[in-house]
Design an enzyme around this catalytic site. Sequence first.
Site, PDB file in Angstrom:
ATOM      1  N   ILE A 137      43.656  43.235  35.150  1.00  0.00           N
ATOM      2  CA  ILE A 137      43.620  43.418  36.192  1.00  0.00           C
ATOM      3  C   ILE A 137      44.423  44.652  36.864  1.00  0.00           C
ATOM      4  O   ILE A 137      45.223  44.592  36.161  1.00  0.00           O
ATOM      5  CB  ILE A 137      43.513  42.373  36.848  1.00  0.00           C
ATOM      6  CG1 ILE A 137      44.486  41.565  36.853  1.00  0.00           C
ATOM      7  CG2 ILE A 137      42.525  41.067  36.357  1.00  0.00           C
ATOM      8  CD1 ILE A 137      45.004  39.935  37.864  1.00  0.00           C
ATOM      9  N   ASP A 138      43.932  45.063  38.122  1.00  0.00           N
ATOM     10  CA  ASP A 138      44.462  45.960  38.420  1.00  0.00           C
ATOM     11  C   ASP A 138      45.684  45.845  38.732  1.00  0.00           C
ATOM     12  O   ASP A 138      46.059  44.531  39.281  1.00  0.00           O
ATOM     13  CB  ASP A 138      43.764  47.023  39.437  1.00  0.00           C
ATOM     14  CG  ASP A 138      42.660  47.089  38.981  1.00  0.00           C
ATOM     15  OD1 ASP A 138      42.377  48.027  37.868  1.00  0.00           O
ATOM     16  OD2 ASP A 138      41.443  47.520  40.057  1.00  0.00           O
ATOM     17  N   LYS A 139      46.780  46.943  38.927  1.00  0.00           N
ATOM     18  CA  LYS A 139      48.383  46.867  39.163  1.00  0.00           C
ATOM     19  C   LYS A 139      48.609  45.671  40.614  1.00  0.00           C
ATOM     20  O   LYS A 139      48.870  44.854  40.555  1.00  0.00           O
ATOM     21  CB  LYS A 139      49.050  47.671  39.446  1.00  0.00           C
ATOM     22  CG  LYS A 139      50.264  47.536  39.667  1.00  0.00           C
ATOM     23  CD  LYS A 139      50.922  49.506  40.361  1.00  0.00           C
ATOM     24  CE  LYS A 139      52.096  48.863  40.958  1.00  0.00           C
ATOM     25  NZ  LYS A 139      52.487  50.643  41.867  1.00  0.00           N
TER      26      LYS A 139
END
Length: 305
Positions: A137-139
């Site tokens: 998942i994104d930062k």
Amino acid sequence: MEKNIFIVDEKDKGIRIDKYLSEVFDDKSRSFIQGLIEKESIKVNNKIQKSNYKLKPYDEIEVLLSEPEILKVDPEDIPLTILYGDKDIVVVNKEQGMVVHPAPGNYNGTLVNALLFHCKDLSSINGVIRPGIVHRIDKDTSGVLVIAKNDEAHNKLSEQLKDHSMKREYYALVEGRIKNDNGTINKPLARNKKDRLKIAVVEGGKNAITHYEVLERYNGYTLIKCILETGRTHQIRVHMSSIGFPLVGDPLYGFKKQKFKLKGQMLHAKTLGFIHPSKNEYMEFTTELPQYFEEILNKLRNELK
């Protein structure tokens, strides 16, 4: 070298080989596949073809992948919220702001660095900088992730991702009030040609499907649950923006003017369900929304009173 053989099905007739293989290898980009073709690591019927070669039924595709390099990413004593762990998998609740795996120029402070400290073994399928990483998942997205501790577990979890049997539910706060109670967004995604940092809806891109359900409505905002049928990069963020309801706090696809001071998009991977790779039992993990997320929702709820 790892050799992979694929026989083209009738339904895939006419598809470009680079597009076909980027779908087969869900964790590999189209540009990565094109690079393998240029290096002559991919053959069709024992012949070298170009990236734009259109497949024919029963074509035999041979793909050679380099063996994983010796791991050089350093373990770091970074606190992790571990929800579950055994000899095959570990399930974590990632905080907002933590990058999942290292990248050139950024080899420290990631989830992988933390995992290497807390876990003795991780799968080697994704090589040096992504050991154990089945999905990411994104930062600035928080929430639940499953990590593989061995290659057999990794392969079985990856299959569940590819056949869409892994349950993935996200909570997102979006700009605007969505009138309908639920909907489905079916729009192909690919890298934005004008801005390589962005993903865009592109005809001929990778198939991408997001289902959403309205949970709460506020003054100018809507809390939704998103269920992923596919898992493309920035999928929820791009899909919701494409129908006029970008995520609150999204620096790439959101509104320039923001009501709240945020570090990134309000998106949380709340629920993850899958078949355990060795026990063959269904497991499901649900996490609470982060404190900052709940505080903003409470402010919006109070405005309705």
